[in-house]
Design an enzyme around this catalytic site. Structure first.
Site, PDB file in Angstrom:
ATOM      1  N   LYS A 171       0.882  -1.177   0.000  1.00 12.18           N
ATOM      2  CA  LYS A 171       0.000   0.000   0.000  1.00 12.18           C
ATOM      3  C   LYS A 171       0.912   1.217   0.000  1.00 12.18           C
ATOM      4  O   LYS A 171       1.539   1.540   1.020  1.00 12.18           O
ATOM      5  CB  LYS A 171      -0.925   0.010   1.222  1.00 12.18           C
ATOM      6  N   GLY A 175     -11.271   7.605   4.914  1.00 15.05           N
ATOM      7  CA  GLY A 175     -12.368   8.550   5.088  1.00 15.05           C
ATOM      8  C   GLY A 175     -13.746   7.927   5.218  1.00 15.05           C
ATOM      9  O   GLY A 175     -14.728   8.626   5.440  1.00 15.05           O
TER      10      GLY A 175
END
Lengths: 76, 264
Positions: free
Chosen positions: B101, B190
């Site tokens: 990632k 988020g």
């Protein structure tokens, strides 16, 4: 010889390197890490460059070198 | 329907973080309840007095083994391509995976990814054999460039890390989906509630990566299950084909033979 490991100054003990001209990464890890930590999973960078485990013994250190020893932690 | 990440078939479309849980035991139960097979983790300095790291690492290994899953190391905290490359190489050796990632933070206030360093790092890492999953903003052209470099998986943010604000800009996210139909798109960061994840899946996103929304819930284990259900609903809705919105009301009950009509 003085190096920095994980941001802390470390004076390499003379008996570690008395028989050699220079200390290597194996020497400094043996001095810095606890015996328990030495058995744990970790990875190493020298002066911000990755060093593989197979190269620890052959990687000689110079005065002022900066070493990072990183361990697994949680992450998002 | 399974999710494919660099050729690996996964039963769950949820990818989950291992941070911020109230305890390692709750983390383990929540991740298992989520069904996620991909678990993110990181590397950090640890002074000789700290003992906790190895226990967490053991927990994460147990979870991944139990879920037949995969580790996804991140490069959190890196601000330059150079830092990312070193940390990636350390992660690959320690975690024995080429999945990464990719995070390069460009602003400390909202932890917004740096697009310039991100592209630079992605190119170096791909050439070095990494399977890169870049965390990026919802900028279409940036996503296109990452895909063109060889990132089969692109992970635009929903909103800044840890805010729980949900999908700040659904138009951008829908545009990325429309313009990159072959990319594996995973919404990352988020997400606040299961309906956020469901909405993204209804838009055709392939998966969701989240952490805080589960870890900071009052009951992380129950919330993990709620997210698993939400992803399933959203993905099924996308495949089922959502009806077109209409500007005017249309009766759903047949109007023919409406009773009492002659009285009005």
């Amino acid at each position: 010889m003085k190096v920095h490991i994980n941001g802390e100054a470390l004076i390499l003990q003379s008996n570690d390197i008395s028989k050699k001209s220079k200390a290597n990464l194996t020497d400094v890890l043996a001095q810095y890490l606890t015996s328990r930590q030495q058995k744990m999973s970790f990875a190493v960078a020298l002066n911000s460059d990755f060093v593989s485990k197979s190269q620890y013994s052959s990687t000689l250190l110079n005065d002022g070198d900066s070493i990072d020893v990183l361990f697994p932690i949680v992450g998002g | 329907m399974s999710l494919s990440i660099y050729g690996e078939q996964l039963n769950s479309r949820l990818l989950i973080g291992s941070a911020l849980y109230p305890s390692p035991d709750i983390m383990k139960k929540a991740i298992i309840a989520s069904g996620a097979q991909v678990v993110t983790l990181s590397l950090k300095r640890q002074n000789p007095q700290q003992q906790s790291g190895q226990k967490i690492w053991q927990y994460i290994q147990d979870i991944v083994k139990q879920n037949h899953g995969f580790l996804l190391p991140n490069t959190a905290g890196c601000k330059t391509a150079k830092e990312v490359v070193t940390l990636a190489q350390m992660s690959r050796e320690l975690f024995q995976t080429s999945w990464l990632k990719l995070e390069v933070i460009g602003d400390d206030y909202n932890l917004q990814p740096d697009p310039v360093e991100l592209l630079k790092a992605a190119e170096i890492l791909i050439n070095d054999g990494f399977k890169v999953l870049p965390y990026c903003t919802d900028d279409l052209v940036l996503c296109q460039r990452l895909y063109d470099l060889g990132c089969e998986v692109i992970m635009p943010w929903a909103s800044p890390i840890g805010t729980g604000k949900g999908l700040m800009n659904p138009y951008n996210l829908a545009t990325i989906r429309a313009r990159l139909p072959k990319a594996t798109l995973i919404l990352d960061a988020g997400i606040g509630k299961p309906s956020d994840a469901c909405l993204a899946m209804e838009m055709g996103y392939d998966g969701i990566l989240l952490n805080s929304a589960v870890a900071l819930a009052d009951d992380p284990i129950l919330m993990a299950k709620a997210f698993a259900d939400a992803l399933l609903s959203g993905e099924q809705a996308y495949r089922a084909g959502i009806m077109q919105q209409r500007q005017t009301a249309q009766p759903s009950t047949p109007t023919l033979d409406t009773p009492f009509w002659q009285q009005n």
